[in-house]
Design a protein around this motif. Structure first.
Motif, mmCIF file in Angstrom:
data_model
loop_
_atom_site.group_PDB
_atom_site.id
_atom_site.type_symbol
_atom_site.label_atom_id
_atom_site.label_comp_id
_atom_site.label_asym_id
_atom_site.label_seq_id
_atom_site.Cartn_x
_atom_site.Cartn_y
_atom_site.Cartn_z
ATOM 1 N N MET A 1 -1.266 2.271 -4.750
ATOM 2 C CA MET A 1 -0.982 3.131 -3.614
ATOM 3 C C MET A 1 -0.402 4.457 -4.074
ATOM 4 N N ARG A 2 -0.315 5.363 -3.132
ATOM 5 C CA ARG A 2 0.148 6.687 -3.510
ATOM 6 C C ARG A 2 1.575 6.662 -4.007
ATOM 7 N N LYS A 3 2.393 5.752 -3.424
ATOM 8 C CA LYS A 3 3.794 5.700 -3.808
ATOM 9 C C LYS A 3 4.198 4.266 -4.077
ATOM 10 N N PRO A 4 3.572 3.600 -5.025
ATOM 11 C CA PRO A 4 3.831 2.184 -5.204
ATOM 12 C C PRO A 4 5.264 1.902 -5.608
ATOM 13 N N LEU A 5 5.868 2.791 -6.362
ATOM 14 C CA LEU A 5 7.218 2.514 -6.828
ATOM 15 C C LEU A 5 8.213 2.555 -5.687
ATOM 16 N N ALA A 384 -9.742 -11.355 21.900
ATOM 17 C CA ALA A 384 -9.517 -10.211 22.783
ATOM 18 C C ALA A 384 -9.256 -8.935 21.994
ATOM 19 N N PRO A 385 -10.196 -8.510 21.146
ATOM 20 C CA PRO A 385 -9.993 -7.274 20.373
ATOM 21 C C PRO A 385 -9.998 -6.070 21.294
ATOM 22 N N ASP A 386 -9.228 -5.043 20.905
ATOM 23 C CA ASP A 386 -9.168 -3.889 21.798
ATOM 24 C C ASP A 386 -9.325 -2.548 21.094
ATOM 25 N N THR A 387 -9.217 -2.507 19.768
ATOM 26 C CA THR A 387 -9.320 -1.218 19.095
ATOM 27 C C THR A 387 -9.707 -1.426 17.648
ATOM 28 N N VAL A 388 -10.171 -0.339 17.010
ATOM 29 C CA VAL A 388 -10.572 -0.398 15.607
ATOM 30 C C VAL A 388 -10.157 0.903 14.924
ATOM 31 N N VAL A 389 -9.664 0.772 13.690
ATOM 32 C CA VAL A 389 -9.236 1.905 12.868
ATOM 33 C C VAL A 389 -9.837 1.712 11.486
ATOM 34 N N PHE A 390 -10.144 2.825 10.777
ATOM 35 C CA PHE A 390 -10.882 2.741 9.524
ATOM 36 C C PHE A 390 -10.109 3.315 8.346
ATOM 37 N N THR A 391 -10.272 2.662 7.198
ATOM 38 C CA THR A 391 -10.052 3.296 5.906
ATOM 39 C C THR A 391 -11.440 3.466 5.288
ATOM 40 N N ILE A 443 -2.596 1.085 14.734
ATOM 41 C CA ILE A 443 -2.747 0.960 13.285
ATOM 42 C C ILE A 443 -3.035 2.351 12.731
ATOM 43 N N ALA A 444 -2.421 2.689 11.603
ATOM 44 C CA ALA A 444 -2.636 4.007 10.998
ATOM 45 C C ALA A 444 -2.908 3.836 9.510
ATOM 46 N N PRO A 445 -3.954 4.485 8.992
ATOM 47 C CA PRO A 445 -4.204 4.435 7.551
ATOM 48 C C PRO A 445 -3.075 5.103 6.778
ATOM 49 N N LEU A 446 -2.743 4.547 5.634
ATOM 50 C CA LEU A 446 -1.777 5.179 4.752
ATOM 51 C C LEU A 446 -2.427 6.364 4.051
ATOM 52 N N PRO A 447 -1.663 7.356 3.649
ATOM 53 C CA PRO A 447 -2.246 8.562 3.050
ATOM 54 C C PRO A 447 -3.097 8.281 1.818
ATOM 55 N N GLU A 448 -2.730 7.261 1.042
ATOM 56 C CA GLU A 448 -3.488 6.966 -0.171
ATOM 57 C C GLU A 448 -4.812 6.275 0.102
ATOM 58 N N GLY A 449 -5.042 5.839 1.355
ATOM 59 C CA GLY A 449 -6.349 5.374 1.753
ATOM 60 C C GLY A 449 -6.665 3.924 1.479
ATOM 61 N N ASN A 450 -5.761 3.148 0.888
ATOM 62 C CA ASN A 450 -6.082 1.755 0.580
ATOM 63 C C ASN A 450 -5.138 0.789 1.283
ATOM 64 N N GLY A 451 -4.745 1.131 2.490
ATOM 65 C CA GLY A 451 -3.875 0.266 3.260
ATOM 66 C C GLY A 451 -3.537 0.899 4.585
ATOM 67 N N TYR A 465 0.535 -3.026 5.038
ATOM 68 C CA TYR A 465 -0.503 -3.840 4.396
ATOM 69 C C TYR A 465 -1.242 -3.014 3.349
ATOM 70 N N GLN A 466 -1.445 -3.620 2.178
ATOM 71 C CA GLN A 466 -2.224 -3.011 1.104
ATOM 72 C C GLN A 466 -3.489 -3.824 0.893
ATOM 73 N N GLU A 467 -4.618 -3.144 0.850
ATOM 74 C CA GLU A 467 -5.901 -3.836 0.728
ATOM 75 C C GLU A 467 -5.968 -4.655 -0.553
#
Length: 661
Positions: A1-5, A384-391, A443-451, A465-467
């Protein structure tokens, strides 16, 4: 991730404070004084360079002039530029994750050696308030839109176990939707009961003004260039357009009865507006707000999505079980694609090829291939899904009647086989148990794009969450509030071109700074030197705290668990700064155990002018912190000196316990 530490260390640390201290505000000048001319920025200096572990690093800092509208004592905004290249080939090192800080070196102190540099970086990674850098180029926050008319500002980088709540912003009424401006300077929040859009300043985290729009504003969408915000006035059949640089509201655009949905075509030059009750789509010039034309698609449109792959607009019409495809050049319907009924969301992935059609009542998701104009997959098994967000790698589908988030792997959509779906449990309670789900993304993607960061509405928490993992890697509490939506406010270093990273920070003092840089791959820790000049003297003077805190209790004594004792303290304006005496309702006191989860937040009692008192009743032996904040005067929790209180059993009690049979 962008800031794993930062994220990995949060669970290992046992102490810290919950609020990043904002700089103290210099006394406000009289409103009758003519604002001074802007102070020009000093000339840019050449970058400083160093080579470590085969990596060449070049750092520079550019100061911007103070704006005319800025208050006396305001800091100057600085833009850092970090360039990474291969020392042997000179090729840019793209895709890295650098972190950087600046520390003002005290006069007479030597430059840090390698060991001291590494120790300073390690200290910053700890997230303790006592170790804050003078300029931090890695700051980011989680923002939550809550059920109680507030926005929580949560700092995940602070080492405090129970809560990382930094600010709580009241938006003036029940919020419907929100939008973060691309320059990250403000958040727009629609408030239907007030017929307004609240402008939340993300530097000071407060509402600076309400913007009057049409009746019952609901959805809000930003144009691709971020220069305009489009507001659905659900109560009067109009759309309001806000010029974001000036926060000015244009004359409303008549589009027909709402609610409305928005999409943008032609590289963002044309806004498309649907109406649920009327049968037409309206095309509006983004720059002038002129209506360019209308397309009859039929009544009941609930969602719009633009596909760059198909170069077409897709319109959801759940009542007629179809998705209408609109040719935006000819401004006519080119195709009608049959789908299932009960269509609750229509959204394209980041490539613009795959449209996810979410059917809440049926518990299914259709995946439409825009390149072929037909449904390629139908997935079942959702709750009962209601929304979808993408990385870039996954589609995240929220289930509302259980606590799962379903991850659909996007690379498996090619071909005729069933796409890969992974179920991740986030929290204990399903979203449907919350008061209301809201219309904004939970749900919002993290800036680094993998979570992602996901809002647990009923759990009143956020889940990180991290992918690649089978469970969230962390949880952030929302202090008893239901987060209906979440966003990431990221002000950290970001790559603007291959191997070049920039970020903004605030500088308020001239002098020699040590610049600490941490690179993840290859592992490099190094310090450089940068001299800052040209900062106005009043900015440096503003570092002087406007209030003086003097404990009247003995912090060195040992307190007994289970016994309440009063803690008195003086809190008075600093001599000569013109501040009024402090009122109890202005003050927040935080008492917490470290390590541990016990904490008390309270307002003190006034004993006399400038003298206050709170009760301290520690439940068990250990070490406790006493922290005072006065946010209204620029003193968030942690800015004033803190006290450490020791608690242990009295000796006689301890001896009795040891000798008892």
């Amino acid at each position: 991730m962008r800031k794993p530490l930062f994220l990995a260390s949060a669970g290992l640390l046992s102490a810290g404070l919950l609020a990043v201290g904002a700089h103290a505000v210099f006394p406000r000048a009289s409103t009758s004084v003519v604002p001074p001319s802007p102070i020009p920025a000093p000339a840019a200096s050449p970058p400083v360079k160093v080579t470590r572990e085969g990596v060449s690093l070049a750092f520079s800092l550019a100061l911007a002039p103070r704006p005319l509208e800025a208050e006396r004592g305001s800091s100057l905004q600085a833009t850092s530029r970090l360039t990474l290249t291969d020392a042997r080939t000179g090729e840019p090192l793209a895709g890295r994750r650098p972190l950087a800080w600046m520390r003002l070196r005290p006069q007479g102190e030597p430059a840090p050696d390698e060991a001291a540099c590494r120790q300073q970086v390690k200290t910053y990674l700890g997230g303790l308030m006592s170790a804050r850098a003078d300029v931090d180029f890695n700051a980011y926050w989680f923002l939550t839109l809550n059920h109680d008319q507030t926005i929580s500002v949560i700092n995940p980088q602070i080492a405090f176990d129970r809560t990382k709540l930094q600010h709580l912003v009241s938006v003036g009424g029940g919020a419907a939707d929100w939008a973060l401006l691309p320059d990250r300077s403000a958040v727009y929040v629609t408030v239907p009961v007030m017929d307004t859009v609240s402008v939340v300043d993300t530097e000071r985290f407060l509402v600076t003004r309400p913007l009057r729009v049409g009746r019952q504003p609901g959805r809000i969408a930003l144009s691709p260039d971020g220069l305009t915000a489009w507001v659905s006035n659900d109560g009067d059949g109009t759309v309001s357009v806000i010029d974001t640089p000036s926060h000015a509201v244009r004359d409303p655009v008549e589009v027909g009865p709402g609610p409305h949905a928005f999409a943008f075509s032609d590289s963002g030059r044309i806004a498309w507006v649907s109406t649920r009750e009327a049968s037409t789509l309206t095309a509006v010039d983004v720059t002038t707000s002129e209506v360019l034309g209308r397309v009859d698609v039929g009544a009941g449109a609930t969602g719009l999505a633009w596909s760059e792959v198909a170069r077409a607009l897709f319109v959801a019409r759940p009542g007629t079980r179809e998705v209408v495809v609109v040719d935006t050049v000819r401004r006519e319907v080119s195709r009608r694609i049959p789908v299932q009924g009960g269509l609750d969301a229509l959204r394209f992935d980041n490539t613009g090829r795959w449209a996810f059609l979410v059917h809440k009542d049926a518990g299914t998701v259709d995946i439409l291939d825009a390149a072929r104009g037909q449904v390629a997959h139908t997935l079942t098994g959702f709750s009962a899904p209601d929304t979808v967000v993408f990385t870039d790698a996954f589609a995240y589908v929220r289930n509302t009647t259980d606590s799962r988030v379903s991850l659909v792997e996007l690379k498996t959509l090619e071909g005729t086989g069933r796409p890969a779906v992974v179920q991740i449990t986030m929290g204990q309670r399903p979203a449907a148990e919350a008061r209301e789900l809201g219309m904004s993304d939970p749900i919002a993607p993290l800036p680094e794009g993998n979570g992602v960061i996901a809002a647990g509405n009923a759990d009143r928490a956020l889940f990180l969450y991290q992918e690649g993992m089978m469970a969230p890697r962390g949880t952030h509490l929302n202090y008893g509030r239901e987060p209906r939506a979440v966003r990431v406010l990221d002000r950290s270093l970001r790559e603007v071109e291959p191997g070049v990273f920039t970020a903004q920070g605030n500088v308020r003092e001239n002098g020699t700074y040590d610049v600490q840089v941490l690179l993840d791959n290859p592992r490099v820790v190094t310090c450089l030197e940068w001299k800052v000049g040209g900062v106005p003297e009043d900015a440096s003077l503003a570092r002087t705290l406007p209030l003086k805190l003097t404990p009247e209790f003995d912090a060195k004594r040992t307190y007994a668990p289970g016994q309440a004792v009063p803690l008195r303290f003086r809190l008075e304006p600093t001599a000569g700064n013109g501040q009024a005496p402090v009122a109890p309702e202005e003050i927040r006191v935080l008492l917490f155990k470290t390590p541990g989860t016990w904490q008390v937040r309270t307002e003190p009692r006034r004993v006399s002018e400038g003298l206050f008192e709170v009760d301290f009743a520690p439940p068990s032996p250990g070490q406790y912190k006493f922290v005072v904040g006065v946010e209204g005067r620029g003193l968030d929790l942690g800015r004033l000196p803190t006290s450490t209180l020791g608690v242990s059993q009295p000796l006689a009690t301890a001896l009795t316990a040891e000798t008892s049979p």
